[in-house]
Write a protein that holds these residues in place. Structure first.
Motif, PDB file in Angstrom:
ATOM      1  N   LEU A 246       0.820  -1.208   0.000  1.00  0.00           N
ATOM      2  CA  LEU A 246       0.000   0.000   0.000  1.00  0.00           C
ATOM      3  C   LEU A 246       0.853   1.258   0.000  1.00  0.00           C
ATOM      4  CD1 LEU A 246      -2.748   1.404   0.196  1.00  0.00           C
ATOM      5  CD2 LEU A 246      -2.590   1.178   2.694  1.00  0.00           C
ATOM      6  N   PHE A 247       1.855   1.318   0.865  1.00  0.00           N
ATOM      7  CA  PHE A 247       2.657   2.533   0.969  1.00  0.00           C
ATOM      8  C   PHE A 247       3.495   2.768  -0.286  1.00  0.00           C
ATOM      9  CE2 PHE A 247       2.761   2.373   5.925  1.00  0.00           C
ATOM     10  CZ  PHE A 247       1.390   2.617   5.937  1.00  0.00           C
ATOM     11  N   THR A 248       3.881   1.694  -0.960  1.00  0.00           N
ATOM     12  CA  THR A 248       4.572   1.852  -2.242  1.00  0.00           C
ATOM     13  C   THR A 248       3.687   2.601  -3.233  1.00  0.00           C
ATOM     14  OG1 THR A 248       5.890  -0.154  -1.934  1.00  0.00           O
ATOM     15  CG2 THR A 248       5.616   0.637  -4.184  1.00  0.00           C
ATOM     16  N   GLU A 249       2.420   2.235  -3.268  1.00  0.00           N
ATOM     17  CA  GLU A 249       1.484   2.899  -4.180  1.00  0.00           C
ATOM     18  C   GLU A 249       1.146   4.309  -3.696  1.00  0.00           C
ATOM     19  OE1 GLU A 249       0.423   1.767  -7.109  1.00  0.00           O
ATOM     20  OE2 GLU A 249       1.747   0.032  -6.803  1.00  0.00           O
ATOM     21  N   LEU A 250       0.993   4.485  -2.384  1.00  0.00           N
ATOM     22  CA  LEU A 250       0.669   5.813  -1.863  1.00  0.00           C
ATOM     23  C   LEU A 250       1.783   6.816  -2.120  1.00  0.00           C
ATOM     24  CD1 LEU A 250      -1.067   5.108   1.578  1.00  0.00           C
ATOM     25  CD2 LEU A 250      -2.140   5.742  -0.600  1.00  0.00           C
ATOM     26  N   SER A 251       3.008   6.335  -2.261  1.00  0.00           N
ATOM     27  CA  SER A 251       4.120   7.249  -2.533  1.00  0.00           C
ATOM     28  C   SER A 251       3.968   7.933  -3.895  1.00  0.00           C
ATOM     29  CB  SER A 251       5.459   6.500  -2.471  1.00  0.00           C
ATOM     30  OG  SER A 251       5.555   5.541  -3.501  1.00  0.00           O
ATOM     31  N   GLN A 252       3.048   7.427  -4.717  1.00  0.00           N
ATOM     32  CA  GLN A 252       2.757   8.047  -6.011  1.00  0.00           C
ATOM     33  C   GLN A 252       1.420   8.790  -5.994  1.00  0.00           C
ATOM     34  OE1 GLN A 252       5.153   7.765  -8.383  1.00  0.00           O
ATOM     35  NE2 GLN A 252       6.292   6.596  -6.843  1.00  0.00           N
ATOM     36  N   SER A 253       0.892   9.039  -4.799  1.00  0.00           N
ATOM     37  CA  SER A 253      -0.424   9.667  -4.664  1.00  0.00           C
ATOM     38  C   SER A 253      -0.456  11.060  -5.271  1.00  0.00           C
ATOM     39  CB  SER A 253      -0.804   9.749  -3.179  1.00  0.00           C
ATOM     40  OG  SER A 253      -1.984  10.515  -3.001  1.00  0.00           O
ATOM     41  N   GLY A 254      -1.616  11.414  -5.820  1.00  0.00           N
ATOM     42  CA  GLY A 254      -1.821  12.758  -6.326  1.00  0.00           C
ATOM     43  C   GLY A 254      -2.016  13.784  -5.224  1.00  0.00           C
ATOM     44  N   TYR A 255      -2.159  13.331  -3.972  1.00  0.00           N
ATOM     45  CA  TYR A 255      -2.261  14.222  -2.817  1.00  0.00           C
ATOM     46  C   TYR A 255      -0.894  14.262  -2.165  1.00  0.00           C
ATOM     47  CZ  TYR A 255      -3.873  15.969   1.751  1.00  0.00           C
ATOM     48  OH  TYR A 255      -4.045  16.698   2.910  1.00  0.00           O
ATOM     49  N   ALA A 256      -0.186  15.361  -2.316  1.00  0.00           N
ATOM     50  CA  ALA A 256       1.233  15.443  -1.944  1.00  0.00           C
ATOM     51  C   ALA A 256       1.537  15.023  -0.508  1.00  0.00           C
ATOM     52  CB  ALA A 256       1.752  16.859  -2.212  1.00  0.00           C
TER      53      ALA A 256
ATOM     54  N   LEU B 113       0.086  12.834   1.344  1.00  0.00           N
ATOM     55  CA  LEU B 113      -0.023  11.383   1.443  1.00  0.00           C
ATOM     56  C   LEU B 113       1.128  10.709   0.712  1.00  0.00           C
ATOM     57  CD1 LEU B 113      -1.847   9.310   2.761  1.00  0.00           C
ATOM     58  CD2 LEU B 113      -3.226   9.254   0.674  1.00  0.00           C
ATOM     59  N   ALA B 114       1.563  11.294  -0.399  1.00  0.00           N
ATOM     60  CA  ALA B 114       2.722  10.761  -1.115  1.00  0.00           C
ATOM     61  C   ALA B 114       3.967  10.851  -0.250  1.00  0.00           C
ATOM     62  CB  ALA B 114       2.919  11.517  -2.425  1.00  0.00           C
ATOM     63  N   ALA B 115       4.156  11.973   0.437  1.00  0.00           N
ATOM     64  CA  ALA B 115       5.312  12.141   1.327  1.00  0.00           C
ATOM     65  C   ALA B 115       5.258  11.144   2.473  1.00  0.00           C
ATOM     66  CB  ALA B 115       5.346  13.565   1.863  1.00  0.00           C
ATOM     67  N   PHE B 116       4.057  10.917   2.999  1.00  0.00           N
ATOM     68  CA  PHE B 116       3.890   9.919   4.052  1.00  0.00           C
ATOM     69  C   PHE B 116       4.299   8.536   3.550  1.00  0.00           C
ATOM     70  CE2 PHE B 116       1.170   6.444   5.484  1.00  0.00           C
ATOM     71  CZ  PHE B 116       1.486   6.405   6.840  1.00  0.00           C
ATOM     72  N   GLY B 117       3.861   8.183   2.339  1.00  0.00           N
ATOM     73  CA  GLY B 117       4.191   6.875   1.785  1.00  0.00           C
ATOM     74  C   GLY B 117       5.684   6.666   1.633  1.00  0.00           C
TER      75      GLY B 117
END
Length: 254
Positions: free
Chosen positions: A113-123, A125-129
Motif C-alpha cells: 500500500l505505501f509503495t502505491e501511496l508514494s505516487q499519490s496525487g495528494y502530496a 499522502l505521497a510524502a507519508f508513503g
C-alpha cells in the motif's frame, strides 16, 4: 478540492491513522514482557514507528476536516464506533506467535500500500508513503524472518504459529474491501485500487507460508466492518486503557 472528495479523504486518513494507532498500542503492550530483551526492544521500536505514522495521518485528517481537531483530540476523544481501524489491528496479542503473524499480515499489506501511496496525487499522502515505506521494509524483514524461524523451529513453535494463522486469517479480507470512500479517492488519483494489491499480497503470504512449512486455512476470510466503525469486543477495552488519562484530565499536556 470539492466537499465530497474532502469528506472521503478525511475518512480514509482516519482509517489509516486509526489502524496504525491501534496496532501501535497493541505492540506497546509487549514492552517489558517479550520473550527476550532483543525482541522487547524490536517490538517497542516498531510500535514507535507505527505511532509516528498514526500521528502524521491523524494530523493530516484534522487538517482536511478543518474543524480544529488535532491528533490528540482525534485519538483520545472519539468513541469506539467513531474509530475506523481494521479489525485485524485490534485483535489481542495472544502469544508471541500470534503477535508476529498479525504484524506479518499487516507488514506485507503496508509495503504494497505505501509503495502505491508514494505516487499519490495528494502530496502530503505521497510524502507519508515515501517516509513510512523505509520503516515498513524493516518491519517486514523482522516479521517475515520470525515467521520462518517459528514455522521451521520446534514442534511447539510451529503449532503456535499455525494456530495464529488459523485464528487471524478471517480478518485479512477486510484489508482489500472497498466502499464509496475508496472509490472516490481512486477516481481522483489519490489512492490505488486496493483490488489490484490483493493478489500480490496473497501470493506473498502463500509463498512464505509454504517456505515455513505451514498452511493457510481453506475457509475464505469473512470478518469486516471495522472501517465502518463496527468492531470486535476487544477495541472498547483497548480504548478505555489508551484514553483513560486524557478522559480523566481533559486537555492535559506533558
Amino acid at each position: 478540492m470539492n466537499k465530497a472528495l474532502q469528506d472521503s479523504l478525511f475518512i480514509y486518513l482516519l482509517r489509516l491513522g486509526d489502524s496504525q494507532l491501534v496496532l501501535s498500542h497493541r505492540l506497546s503492550e509487549w514492552c517489558g514482557h517479550a520473550p527476550e530483551l532483543e525482541l522487547d526492544i524490536a517490538l517497542a521500536n516498531i510500535a514507535l514507528d507505527t505511532l509516528g505514522q498514526a500521528r502524521t495521518l491523524l494530523t493530516l485528517a484534522g487538517e482536511v476536516e478543518g474543524e480544529g481537531r488535532d491528533e490528540d483530540q482525534l485519538a483520545y476523544y472519539r468513541s469506539e464506533r467513531e474509530y475506523k481501524n481494521l479489525l485485524l489491528c485490534e485483535q489481542p496479542n495472544g502469544d508471541f506467535a500470534q503477535t508476529l503473524v498479525r504484524q506479518w499480515f499487516m507488514d506485507h499489506y503496508h509495503q504494497l500500500l505505501f509503495t502505491e501511496l508514494s505516487q499519490s496525487g495528494y502530496a502530503p499522502l505521497a510524502a507519508f508513503g515515501v517516509k513510512s515505506l523505509k520503516e515498513v521494509n524493516y518491519h517486514l524483514r523482522f516479521s517475515s524472518g520470525w515467521v520462518q524461524r517459528l514455522g521451521l523451529g520446534t514442534e511447539e513453535s510451529a503449532r503456535r504459529t499455525q494456530a495464529a494463522i488459523d485464528e487471524l486469517w478471517r480478518f485479512t479480507g477486510e484489508l482489500f474491501v472497498t466502499d464509496e470512500v475508496e472509490d472516490t479517492l481512486v477516481e481522483a488519483g489519490i489512492i490505488p485500487e486496493l483490488s489490484t494489491l490483493a493478489p500480490q499480497w496473497a501470493a506473498r503470504i502463500a509463498g512464505e507460508v509454504k517456505e515455513a512449512e505451514l498452511t493457510l486455512p481453506e475457509q475464505a476470510p469473512y470478518r469486516q466492518g471495522g472501517k465502518q466503525g463496527l468492531h470486535t469486543e476487544h477495541l472498547g477495552f483497548l480504548l478505555a486503557e489508551m484514553q483513560s488519562v486524557q478522559r480523566s484530565y481533559p486537555n492535559m499536556s506533558w
